[in-house]
Motif scaffolding. Sequence first.
Motif, PDB file in Angstrom:
ATOM      1  N   LEU A 145      41.626  45.606  33.865  1.00  0.00           N
ATOM      2  CA  LEU A 145      40.182  46.486  33.972  1.00  0.00           C
ATOM      3  C   LEU A 145      40.797  47.846  34.863  1.00  0.00           C
ATOM      4  O   LEU A 145      40.278  48.685  33.783  1.00  0.00           O
ATOM      5  N   ARG A 146      41.845  47.636  35.632  1.00  0.00           N
ATOM      6  CA  ARG A 146      42.766  48.712  35.651  1.00  0.00           C
ATOM      7  C   ARG A 146      42.864  50.305  34.696  1.00  0.00           C
ATOM      8  O   ARG A 146      42.526  51.178  34.446  1.00  0.00           O
ATOM      9  N   ALA A 147      43.134  49.716  33.405  1.00  0.00           N
ATOM     10  CA  ALA A 147      43.866  50.341  32.480  1.00  0.00           C
ATOM     11  C   ALA A 147      42.976  50.406  31.571  1.00  0.00           C
ATOM     12  O   ALA A 147      43.014  51.934  30.938  1.00  0.00           O
ATOM     13  N   ARG A 148      42.033  50.232  31.967  1.00  0.00           N
ATOM     14  CA  ARG A 148      40.289  50.628  31.496  1.00  0.00           C
ATOM     15  C   ARG A 148      39.310  51.570  32.455  1.00  0.00           C
ATOM     16  O   ARG A 148      38.124  51.933  32.454  1.00  0.00           O
ATOM     17  N   GLY A 149      40.405  51.847  33.743  1.00  0.00           N
ATOM     18  CA  GLY A 149      39.370  52.656  34.880  1.00  0.00           C
ATOM     19  C   GLY A 149      38.166  52.290  35.709  1.00  0.00           C
ATOM     20  O   GLY A 149      37.692  52.877  36.239  1.00  0.00           O
ATOM     21  N   TYR A 150      38.733  50.940  35.501  1.00  0.00           N
ATOM     22  CA  TYR A 150      37.920  49.634  36.839  1.00  0.00           C
ATOM     23  C   TYR A 150      38.484  49.135  37.661  1.00  0.00           C
ATOM     24  O   TYR A 150      40.125  49.016  37.693  1.00  0.00           O
ATOM     25  N   ASP A 151      37.874  49.254  39.068  1.00  0.00           N
ATOM     26  CA  ASP A 151      38.275  48.823  39.928  1.00  0.00           C
ATOM     27  C   ASP A 151      38.049  47.546  40.449  1.00  0.00           C
ATOM     28  O   ASP A 151      36.156  47.598  40.706  1.00  0.00           O
ATOM     29  N   CYS A 152      38.658  46.588  40.985  1.00  0.00           N
ATOM     30  CA  CYS A 152      38.209  45.545  41.001  1.00  0.00           C
ATOM     31  C   CYS A 152      38.152  45.424  43.237  1.00  0.00           C
ATOM     32  O   CYS A 152      39.020  45.506  43.288  1.00  0.00           O
ATOM     33  N   LEU A 153      37.176  44.270  43.205  1.00  0.00           N
ATOM     34  CA  LEU A 153      36.997  43.752  44.978  1.00  0.00           C
ATOM     35  C   LEU A 153      38.128  42.579  44.996  1.00  0.00           C
ATOM     36  O   LEU A 153      38.051  41.714  43.555  1.00  0.00           O
ATOM     37  N   THR A 154      39.030  42.393  45.410  1.00  0.00           N
ATOM     38  CA  THR A 154      39.863  41.501  45.622  1.00  0.00           C
ATOM     39  C   THR A 154      39.284  40.728  46.735  1.00  0.00           C
ATOM     40  O   THR A 154      39.242  41.157  47.989  1.00  0.00           O
ATOM     41  N   LEU A 155      39.574  38.978  46.178  1.00  0.00           N
ATOM     42  CA  LEU A 155      38.930  38.587  46.428  1.00  0.00           C
ATOM     43  C   LEU A 155      39.476  37.641  47.538  1.00  0.00           C
ATOM     44  O   LEU A 155      40.286  38.370  47.974  1.00  0.00           O
ATOM     45  N   THR A 156      38.042  37.456  49.212  1.00  0.00           N
ATOM     46  CA  THR A 156      38.938  37.403  50.940  1.00  0.00           C
ATOM     47  C   THR A 156      39.669  35.922  50.177  1.00  0.00           C
ATOM     48  O   THR A 156      39.049  34.847  49.340  1.00  0.00           O
ATOM     49  N   VAL A 157      40.135  35.472  51.365  1.00  0.00           N
ATOM     50  CA  VAL A 157      40.794  33.752  50.471  1.00  0.00           C
ATOM     51  C   VAL A 157      39.470  32.763  51.147  1.00  0.00           C
ATOM     52  O   VAL A 157      39.028  32.015  50.463  1.00  0.00           O
ATOM     53  N   GLU A 158      38.712  33.763  51.960  1.00  0.00           N
ATOM     54  CA  GLU A 158      37.897  32.432  51.776  1.00  0.00           C
ATOM     55  C   GLU A 158      36.712  32.313  50.393  1.00  0.00           C
ATOM     56  O   GLU A 158      36.388  31.463  50.167  1.00  0.00           O
ATOM     57  N   GLU A 159      36.753  33.868  49.674  1.00  0.00           N
ATOM     58  CA  GLU A 159      35.836  33.291  48.749  1.00  0.00           C
ATOM     59  C   GLU A 159      35.989  32.617  47.180  1.00  0.00           C
ATOM     60  O   GLU A 159      35.180  32.323  46.702  1.00  0.00           O
ATOM     61  N   GLN A 160      37.312  32.590  47.803  1.00  0.00           N
ATOM     62  CA  GLN A 160      38.282  32.824  45.930  1.00  0.00           C
ATOM     63  C   GLN A 160      38.605  30.641  47.339  1.00  0.00           C
ATOM     64  O   GLN A 160      38.280  29.996  45.622  1.00  0.00           O
ATOM     65  N   ALA A 161      37.778  30.778  48.252  1.00  0.00           N
ATOM     66  CA  ALA A 161      37.608  28.573  48.197  1.00  0.00           C
ATOM     67  C   ALA A 161      36.385  28.446  48.043  1.00  0.00           C
ATOM     68  O   ALA A 161      36.666  28.084  47.875  1.00  0.00           O
ATOM     69  N   LEU A 162      35.662  29.586  47.863  1.00  0.00           N
ATOM     70  CA  LEU A 162      34.165  28.817  47.946  1.00  0.00           C
ATOM     71  C   LEU A 162      34.224  28.537  46.347  1.00  0.00           C
ATOM     72  O   LEU A 162      33.436  27.874  45.391  1.00  0.00           O
TER      73      LEU A 162
END
Lengths: 248, 248
Positions: A145-162
Amino acid sequence: MEPLHKLIGVLGGMGPAATADFMHQVIGNTIAENDQGHVPLLVFCDPTIPDRSTSILDASASSPLPALQDYAQRLERAGSTVIVIPCNTAHHFYESIANSVTIPVLHIVDAVIHQLEEMAPEARTGIAVMATAGTTSSRFYETRLRARGYDCLTLTVEEQALISQVIYEIKASRVAASRVPAIAAARSLRRRGATCLILGCTELASIKETIETELPIVDSTRALALACIRYVVPPACANTLDPAKMIA
Amino acid sequence: MEPLHKLIGVLGGMGPAATADFMHQVIGNTIAENDQGHVPLLVFCDPTIPDRSTSILDASASSPLPALQDYAQRLERAGSTVIVIPCNTAHHFYESIANSVTIPVLHIVDAVIHQLEEMAPEARTGIAVMATAGTTSSRFYETRLRARGYDCLTLTVEEQALISQVIYEIKASRVAASRVPAIAAARSLRRRGATCLILGCTELASIKETIETELPIVDSTRALALACIRYVVPPACANTLDPAKMIA
């Protein structure tokens, strides 16, 4: 053996139900969009392929790569003209699979980006990818996504667990039990500035109706199915065809 | 390329939704019967194969046989160890397909007979096969059942018309409209002495709940899926395994 004009080789079975759902998506969307746009598929569906997430997170676990390369080569041998992989996590091994065959392998993130451009043309930052721990740790969504000009939101540990819990409940056919963590994860992402949710795991397709958000949602399985249809449908019939964008 | 230990080649796409349903049947019944009984499938799903019934009933129409033989050979080439065809009508071409490859091709009627023996061991006469006009006219159900000591009930013109209408409505996604002719056909068959109904067309699986009969019903799609599982599950785990019966 001569290749057919266009034959989509599907590296599937991860899991098998997700592969059958992917086929339904291809079939259903073909009929809806264009009666002439028939999509011939050759599908390898082997549920015994070693677990992808486990292999990414634990270096001592069996790797699915030898099976994935072997099946990709069998698909090519049988006449496939392109390969798709309806399993996000398996894309951790994308380069090694793509290098084992001479035909192109379509990357699921490229298919997602195509949908993203259609559904949320304004969104450039805050792209939230809901995925397995293996996919998240592999970071191929972020990189591509970054290579195409997008920025991702990095998941928190809690969000990944959910999100991992949601996937776990769905794999165990407990769709009702997946509702609470799915809603909680989507709310948390929204609160932290997500502009768009990507369902970056084939198991997550069923939560689209559940998560009660006004954010645009891109389902990676559906995005991959639509990319297959664009690949097969004659250019004159497909208003969004752009092979350069589709093939990695 | 080396064959895998056991890989089921599926000659599908007739129609594509029926093939995906067949895969769901294999997957669903594997989990239910035995966690170890994983079934690797290689599925050719080409919706553009010429219509089977039309070709049987009209000699001037395009034949699906060249495509069926080509795809069977591609499945063998990619490592399949057995081939199945989740389309009853295509079994009109069974011998020509089987002769075009060196691996066995499992006949759907043999899979149906296996279920018949389990579900209706008393029934020897009055076997009623609900199928397309092409399948009925081809008479392969009748011939194969007779060779195993069963007598079929010959459909009347009215019954065939009702069943063809049911299949037509289901293909057009009008399941509700298929109810009346489905019930009428089942009642007529019962009145004329049917002891068992065979759903001899993959499109008919959905009428099982509709037809309100106490007669045993054998669904050919499910029968074929169970035969695939018996083929793959290790003999020690499968109490009904009998390869001699399964492979034609």
